[in-house]
Design a protein around this motif. Sequence first.
Motif, PDB file in Angstrom:
ATOM      1  N   ASP A 159       0.834  -1.206   0.000  1.00  0.00           N
ATOM      2  CA  ASP A 159       0.000   0.000   0.000  1.00  0.00           C
ATOM      3  C   ASP A 159       0.868   1.255   0.000  1.00  0.00           C
ATOM      4  OD1 ASP A 159      -2.598   1.436   0.258  1.00  0.00           O
ATOM      5  OD2 ASP A 159      -1.771   1.974   2.229  1.00  0.00           O
ATOM      6  N   PHE A 160       1.899   1.278   0.831  1.00  0.00           N
ATOM      7  CA  PHE A 160       2.803   2.433   0.852  1.00  0.00           C
ATOM      8  C   PHE A 160       3.524   2.599  -0.480  1.00  0.00           C
ATOM      9  CE2 PHE A 160       3.143   2.363   5.719  1.00  0.00           C
ATOM     10  CZ  PHE A 160       2.322   3.474   5.857  1.00  0.00           C
ATOM     11  N   ILE A 161       3.938   1.501  -1.099  1.00  0.00           N
ATOM     12  CA  ILE A 161       4.593   1.572  -2.412  1.00  0.00           C
ATOM     13  C   ILE A 161       3.645   2.203  -3.428  1.00  0.00           C
ATOM     14  CG2 ILE A 161       5.444   0.167  -4.345  1.00  0.00           C
ATOM     15  CD1 ILE A 161       6.590  -1.764  -2.169  1.00  0.00           C
ATOM     16  N   ARG A 162       2.399   1.772  -3.413  1.00  0.00           N
ATOM     17  CA  ARG A 162       1.415   2.326  -4.352  1.00  0.00           C
ATOM     18  C   ARG A 162       1.147   3.806  -4.078  1.00  0.00           C
ATOM     19  NH1 ARG A 162      -2.138  -3.121  -4.044  1.00  0.00           N
ATOM     20  NH2 ARG A 162      -1.128  -4.203  -5.771  1.00  0.00           N
ATOM     21  N   ARG A 163       1.094   4.186  -2.821  1.00  0.00           N
ATOM     22  CA  ARG A 163       0.893   5.607  -2.471  1.00  0.00           C
ATOM     23  C   ARG A 163       2.073   6.456  -2.946  1.00  0.00           C
ATOM     24  NH1 ARG A 163      -2.713   6.782   2.191  1.00  0.00           N
ATOM     25  NH2 ARG A 163      -3.851   4.881   2.694  1.00  0.00           N
ATOM     26  N   LEU A 164       3.281   5.943  -2.750  1.00  0.00           N
ATOM     27  CA  LEU A 164       4.468   6.652  -3.216  1.00  0.00           C
ATOM     28  C   LEU A 164       4.446   6.792  -4.728  1.00  0.00           C
ATOM     29  CD1 LEU A 164       7.300   7.881  -2.867  1.00  0.00           C
ATOM     30  CD2 LEU A 164       8.199   5.544  -2.916  1.00  0.00           C
ATOM     31  N   ALA A 165       4.110   5.719  -5.423  1.00  0.00           N
ATOM     32  CA  ALA A 165       4.048   5.762  -6.885  1.00  0.00           C
ATOM     33  C   ALA A 165       3.011   6.770  -7.356  1.00  0.00           C
ATOM     34  CB  ALA A 165       3.736   4.382  -7.443  1.00  0.00           C
ATOM     35  N   GLU A 166       1.889   6.834  -6.680  1.00  0.00           N
ATOM     36  CA  GLU A 166       0.862   7.817  -7.041  1.00  0.00           C
ATOM     37  C   GLU A 166       1.390   9.230  -6.847  1.00  0.00           C
ATOM     38  OE1 GLU A 166      -3.512   9.211  -5.460  1.00  0.00           O
ATOM     39  OE2 GLU A 166      -3.007   7.078  -5.344  1.00  0.00           O
ATOM     40  N   TYR A 167       2.073   9.474  -5.731  1.00  0.00           N
ATOM     41  CA  TYR A 167       2.664  10.787  -5.465  1.00  0.00           C
ATOM     42  C   TYR A 167       3.685  11.158  -6.549  1.00  0.00           C
ATOM     43  CZ  TYR A 167       5.570  14.356  -3.306  1.00  0.00           C
ATOM     44  OH  TYR A 167       6.291  15.499  -3.071  1.00  0.00           O
ATOM     45  N   GLU A 168       4.442  10.184  -7.012  1.00  0.00           N
ATOM     46  CA  GLU A 168       5.482  10.427  -8.016  1.00  0.00           C
ATOM     47  C   GLU A 168       4.965  10.319  -9.442  1.00  0.00           C
ATOM     48  OE1 GLU A 168       8.563   7.648  -6.890  1.00  0.00           O
ATOM     49  OE2 GLU A 168       9.401   9.065  -5.442  1.00  0.00           O
ATOM     50  N   ASN A 169       3.646  10.199  -9.619  1.00  0.00           N
ATOM     51  CA  ASN A 169       3.035  10.057 -10.942  1.00  0.00           C
ATOM     52  C   ASN A 169       3.573   8.847 -11.695  1.00  0.00           C
ATOM     53  OD1 ASN A 169       1.431  12.472 -10.670  1.00  0.00           O
ATOM     54  ND2 ASN A 169       3.325  13.611 -10.995  1.00  0.00           N
ATOM     55  N   LEU A 177      12.283   1.800   2.758  1.00  0.00           N
ATOM     56  CA  LEU A 177      12.772   0.528   2.250  1.00  0.00           C
ATOM     57  C   LEU A 177      14.226   0.736   1.849  1.00  0.00           C
ATOM     58  CD1 LEU A 177      10.976  -2.009   0.058  1.00  0.00           C
ATOM     59  CD2 LEU A 177      13.301  -1.341  -0.531  1.00  0.00           C
ATOM     60  N   PHE A 178      15.111  -0.109   2.348  1.00  0.00           N
ATOM     61  CA  PHE A 178      16.542   0.091   2.129  1.00  0.00           C
ATOM     62  C   PHE A 178      17.263  -1.240   2.003  1.00  0.00           C
ATOM     63  CE2 PHE A 178      15.825  -0.298   6.620  1.00  0.00           C
ATOM     64  CZ  PHE A 178      16.909  -0.992   7.107  1.00  0.00           C
ATOM     65  N   PHE A 179      18.478  -1.172   1.494  1.00  0.00           N
ATOM     66  CA  PHE A 179      19.311  -2.363   1.360  1.00  0.00           C
ATOM     67  C   PHE A 179      20.768  -1.944   1.408  1.00  0.00           C
ATOM     68  CE2 PHE A 179      18.020  -0.893  -2.831  1.00  0.00           C
ATOM     69  CZ  PHE A 179      19.234  -0.723  -3.493  1.00  0.00           C
ATOM     70  N   HIS A 180      21.634  -2.919   1.577  1.00  0.00           N
ATOM     71  CA  HIS A 180      23.071  -2.641   1.624  1.00  0.00           C
ATOM     72  C   HIS A 180      23.663  -2.642   0.221  1.00  0.00           C
ATOM     73  CE1 HIS A 180      23.928  -2.530   5.912  1.00  0.00           C
ATOM     74  NE2 HIS A 180      22.907  -3.369   6.014  1.00  0.00           N
ATOM     75  N   ASN A 181      24.575  -1.718   0.011  1.00  0.00           N
ATOM     76  CA  ASN A 181      25.411  -1.704  -1.182  1.00  0.00           C
ATOM     77  C   ASN A 181      26.856  -1.772  -0.712  1.00  0.00           C
ATOM     78  OD1 ASN A 181      25.883   0.922  -0.247  1.00  0.00           O
ATOM     79  ND2 ASN A 181      24.668   1.885  -1.841  1.00  0.00           N
ATOM     80  N   LEU A 239      18.944   3.900   0.479  1.00  0.00           N
ATOM     81  CA  LEU A 239      17.529   4.109   0.766  1.00  0.00           C
ATOM     82  C   LEU A 239      16.792   4.140  -0.564  1.00  0.00           C
ATOM     83  CD1 LEU A 239      15.135   4.855   2.595  1.00  0.00           C
ATOM     84  CD2 LEU A 239      15.926   7.234   2.481  1.00  0.00           C
ATOM     85  N   GLU A 240      16.021   3.112  -0.833  1.00  0.00           N
ATOM     86  CA  GLU A 240      15.296   3.018  -2.098  1.00  0.00           C
ATOM     87  C   GLU A 240      14.040   3.878  -2.081  1.00  0.00           C
ATOM     88  OE1 GLU A 240      14.354   1.787  -5.994  1.00  0.00           O
ATOM     89  OE2 GLU A 240      16.214   1.682  -4.871  1.00  0.00           O
ATOM     90  N   ASP A 241      13.284   3.794  -0.995  1.00  0.00           N
ATOM     91  CA  ASP A 241      12.032   4.545  -0.896  1.00  0.00           C
ATOM     92  C   ASP A 241      11.854   5.086   0.510  1.00  0.00           C
ATOM     93  OD1 ASP A 241      11.094   4.120  -3.526  1.00  0.00           O
ATOM     94  OD2 ASP A 241      10.256   2.168  -2.974  1.00  0.00           O
ATOM     95  N   LEU A 242      11.425   6.327   0.574  1.00  0.00           N
ATOM     96  CA  LEU A 242      11.019   6.961   1.829  1.00  0.00           C
ATOM     97  C   LEU A 242       9.690   7.628   1.546  1.00  0.00           C
ATOM     98  CD1 LEU A 242      11.676   7.970   4.755  1.00  0.00           C
ATOM     99  CD2 LEU A 242      12.616  10.005   3.660  1.00  0.00           C
ATOM    100  N   TYR A 243       8.690   7.315   2.347  1.00  0.00           N
ATOM    101  CA  TYR A 243       7.362   7.875   2.123  1.00  0.00           C
ATOM    102  C   TYR A 243       6.675   8.110   3.456  1.00  0.00           C
ATOM    103  CZ  TYR A 243       2.493   8.327   0.764  1.00  0.00           C
ATOM    104  OH  TYR A 243       1.210   8.798   0.614  1.00  0.00           O
ATOM    105  N   VAL A 244       6.083   9.291   3.572  1.00  0.00           N
ATOM    106  CA  VAL A 244       5.234   9.631   4.710  1.00  0.00           C
ATOM    107  C   VAL A 244       3.913  10.129   4.128  1.00  0.00           C
ATOM    108  CG1 VAL A 244       4.928  11.135   6.719  1.00  0.00           C
ATOM    109  CG2 VAL A 244       7.206  10.206   6.188  1.00  0.00           C
ATOM    110  N   MET A 245       2.814   9.611   4.658  1.00  0.00           N
ATOM    111  CA  MET A 245       1.491  10.013   4.173  1.00  0.00           C
ATOM    112  C   MET A 245       1.329  11.531   4.292  1.00  0.00           C
ATOM    113  SD  MET A 245      -0.656   6.788   5.796  1.00  0.00           S
ATOM    114  CE  MET A 245      -2.194   7.670   5.766  1.00  0.00           C
ATOM    115  N   ALA A 246       0.638  12.119   3.312  1.00  0.00           N
ATOM    116  CA  ALA A 246       0.526  13.571   3.192  1.00  0.00           C
ATOM    117  C   ALA A 246       0.054  14.245   4.479  1.00  0.00           C
ATOM    118  CB  ALA A 246      -0.404  13.933   2.032  1.00  0.00           C
ATOM    119  N   ASP A 247      -0.930  13.693   5.148  1.00  0.00           N
ATOM    120  CA  ASP A 247      -1.468  14.322   6.354  1.00  0.00           C
ATOM    121  C   ASP A 247      -0.495  14.335   7.518  1.00  0.00           C
ATOM    122  OD1 ASP A 247      -3.813  14.756   4.990  1.00  0.00           O
ATOM    123  OD2 ASP A 247      -4.912  13.109   5.963  1.00  0.00           O
ATOM    124  N   PHE A 248       0.603  13.591   7.399  1.00  0.00           N
ATOM    125  CA  PHE A 248       1.550  13.475   8.499  1.00  0.00           C
ATOM    126  C   PHE A 248       2.913  14.081   8.176  1.00  0.00           C
ATOM    127  CE2 PHE A 248      -1.680  10.295   8.960  1.00  0.00           C
ATOM    128  CZ  PHE A 248      -2.062  10.456  10.285  1.00  0.00           C
TER     129      PHE A 248
END
Length: 174
Positions: A27-37, A76-80, A92-101
């Motif tokens: 759900d968070f991935i989808r919300r981030l994708a929506e924010y990023e068009n 969401l993160f991983f080691h390089n 850090l691959e993705d960082l997302y905070v819901m708009a209201d927060f």
Amino acid sequence: MCKKIKTDLPDCYLRFAEEEDVPLILDFIRRLAEYENMSDQVVATGEQLQKNLFGEQRYAEVLLAYYHDQPVGFALFFHNFSTFMGKPGIHLEDLYVMADFRGKGIGTTLLGYLAQLAIDRNCARLEWVVLDWNTHAIEFYHALDAHPMDEWTTFRLTGESLKKVANNNYTRRD
């Protein structure tokens, strides 16, 4: 349930995701994708996330942020690995905070925890990429004293291009 990680932010805590959190992560991935068009680019499934985040070979980790016991964001993160420094790093691959927060310090708290995690794991650095048009995020990262790597350009192979290069590989594995 996974151990809550206390933060300096009142009413906010973090915790590492567990297998039962896969629907929330998706759900968070989808919300981030929506924010990023980029909603049309999300092809990830719950099954893929379960396998790749919690299966035998774990490719990434997920940190969840809660505010008043409500999930409000994730990282969401991983080691390089830095060959020049001879040490691992955290990407850090993705960082997302819901708009209201947003604006409550939750993103800063997530990044702060990841920075400490990088130190604890003896990593050389914490790095991420940001879309050029996302001026709000860029300003946020500048405020943290993060530095853009303007001299680097990210390249990517996917789909047919990835297959084409693999098929022309001179170090064949057959």
